[in-house]
Enzyme design. Structure first.
Site, PDB file in Angstrom:
ATOM      1  N   VAL A  16       0.843  -1.200   0.000  1.00 48.74           N
ATOM      2  CA  VAL A  16       0.000   0.000   0.000  1.00 48.74           C
ATOM      3  C   VAL A  16       0.875   1.246   0.000  1.00 48.74           C
ATOM      4  O   VAL A  16       0.660   2.185  -0.770  1.00 48.74           O
ATOM      5  CB  VAL A  16      -0.952   0.003   1.217  1.00 48.74           C
ATOM      6  CG1 VAL A  16      -1.663   1.353   1.338  1.00 48.74           C
ATOM      7  CG2 VAL A  16      -1.980  -1.104   1.097  1.00 48.74           C
ATOM      8  N   LYS A  36       9.869  -5.160  -7.246  1.00 54.41           N
ATOM      9  CA  LYS A  36       9.684  -6.281  -6.323  1.00 54.41           C
ATOM     10  C   LYS A  36      10.741  -7.324  -6.658  1.00 54.41           C
ATOM     11  O   LYS A  36      10.696  -7.956  -7.723  1.00 54.41           O
ATOM     12  CB  LYS A  36       8.280  -6.880  -6.475  1.00 54.41           C
ATOM     13  CG  LYS A  36       7.955  -7.951  -5.439  1.00 54.41           C
ATOM     14  CD  LYS A  36       7.701  -7.347  -4.065  1.00 54.41           C
ATOM     15  CE  LYS A  36       7.255  -8.422  -3.079  1.00 54.41           C
ATOM     16  NZ  LYS A  36       6.923  -7.847  -1.759  1.00 54.41           N
ATOM     17  N   GLU A 106      10.592  -2.805  -3.026  1.00 53.08           N
ATOM     18  CA  GLU A 106       9.727  -3.291  -1.947  1.00 53.08           C
ATOM     19  C   GLU A 106      10.252  -4.613  -1.401  1.00 53.08           C
ATOM     20  O   GLU A 106      10.517  -5.552  -2.151  1.00 53.08           O
ATOM     21  CB  GLU A 106       8.291  -3.485  -2.444  1.00 53.08           C
ATOM     22  CG  GLU A 106       7.362  -3.964  -1.341  1.00 53.08           C
ATOM     23  CD  GLU A 106       5.957  -4.281  -1.810  1.00 53.08           C
ATOM     24  OE1 GLU A 106       5.211  -4.929  -1.056  1.00 53.08           O
ATOM     25  OE2 GLU A 106       5.605  -3.888  -2.950  1.00 53.08           O
ATOM     26  N   PRO A 195      -6.533   3.728   7.742  1.00 55.42           N
ATOM     27  CA  PRO A 195      -7.025   2.700   6.830  1.00 55.42           C
ATOM     28  C   PRO A 195      -7.450   3.321   5.497  1.00 55.42           C
ATOM     29  O   PRO A 195      -8.060   4.393   5.470  1.00 55.42           O
ATOM     30  CB  PRO A 195      -8.226   2.112   7.576  1.00 55.42           C
ATOM     31  CG  PRO A 195      -7.922   2.361   9.019  1.00 55.42           C
ATOM     32  CD  PRO A 195      -7.222   3.695   9.046  1.00 55.42           C
TER      33      PRO A 195
END
Length: 233
Positions: A16, A36, A106, A195
């Site tokens: 996120v 990634k 990440e 959130p």
């Protein structure tokens, strides 16, 4: 400056934060790319794909290697009888960092997750020489996990930009007190991210842009050890 988004554990919200930061940078005209190094649990897990969805661009993210077992990369490769080379991962990350205006690498789980060839995620962070942004849970237990993560990074001479407490609601005493305690005990800037409706790409980018300071995008090498920054929000 590029950066490495690390987590205190798996499922703490690295994707996120990475997606939001990448989208925020690209909104500002910076050719940011999320990297990634290795995705396990694929499918359905696809962190690079999530960044692409949030940013609306396939060019915004790349995954160097995907493995089906939902395990640490080194374990997943062994279970799948698939070769996984640490040097290939390291070189692949370096190539994409060099080719990008801003790269956001990440992590996979926490820092001591076995990556490949006897190396852990923290080895990749240190070998790439990037500053790190730590993503942590907001509630009870995060003081210990965050301090251990920051200590592990500093032992490897990795500059730490700051800490993001994800899904922060301030609903408990632990949540309400954690930001100040983490800031004081680790001498780091702390931001709280509430959130987010992850189904809405714009909401992800908007929330990260609103609640994280600009330094957390890797613009400056702030919040290093010692002499960290002030509270992010």
């Amino acid at each position: 400056m590029s950066l490495f988004v690390v987590g205190t554990d798996t499922g703490v919200g690295k994707t996120v934060v990475t997606a939001g930061l990448t989208g925020w940078l690209r909104r500002d005209g910076i050719d940011a790319v999320a990297v990634k190094p290795c995705q396990t649990g694929y499918p359905p897990d696809d962190d690079a794909g999530e960044v692409q969805r949030v940013t609306g661009s396939e060019e915004a993210a790349v995954c160097l290697r995907r493995l089906e077992p939902a395990l640490a990369p080194a374990v997943a490769a062994r279970e799948a009888d698939a070769g996984l080379s640490y040097e290939d991962i390291l070189e692949g990350c370096r190539e994409r960092i060099e080719a990008s205006e801003r790269a956001l690498v990440e992590g996979i789980g926490g820092l001591r997750v076995p990556l490949a060839d006897g190396r852990d995620v923290v080895d990749l962070v240190a070998d790439l020489g990037l500053p790190a942004l730590v993503v942590a849970r907001s509630g009870l237990g995060t003081l210990n996990h965050t301090a251990l993560t920051v200590e592990a990074l500093r032992r490897r001479s990795v500059p730490v930009l700051g800490v993001v407490l994800n899904e922060y609601e301030g609903a408990t005493t632990a949540e309400r007190t954690n930001p100040d305690v983490i800031e004081r005990e680790n001498d780091l800037a702390v931001a709280t991210l509430p959130p987010v409706d992850v189904a809405d790409p714009d909401a992800v980018v908007d929330a990260v842009a609103e609640h994280l300071p600009d330094d957390f995008r890797g613009k400056e090498q702030g919040g290093t050890s010692p002499g960290g920054g002030s509270r992010g929000v």
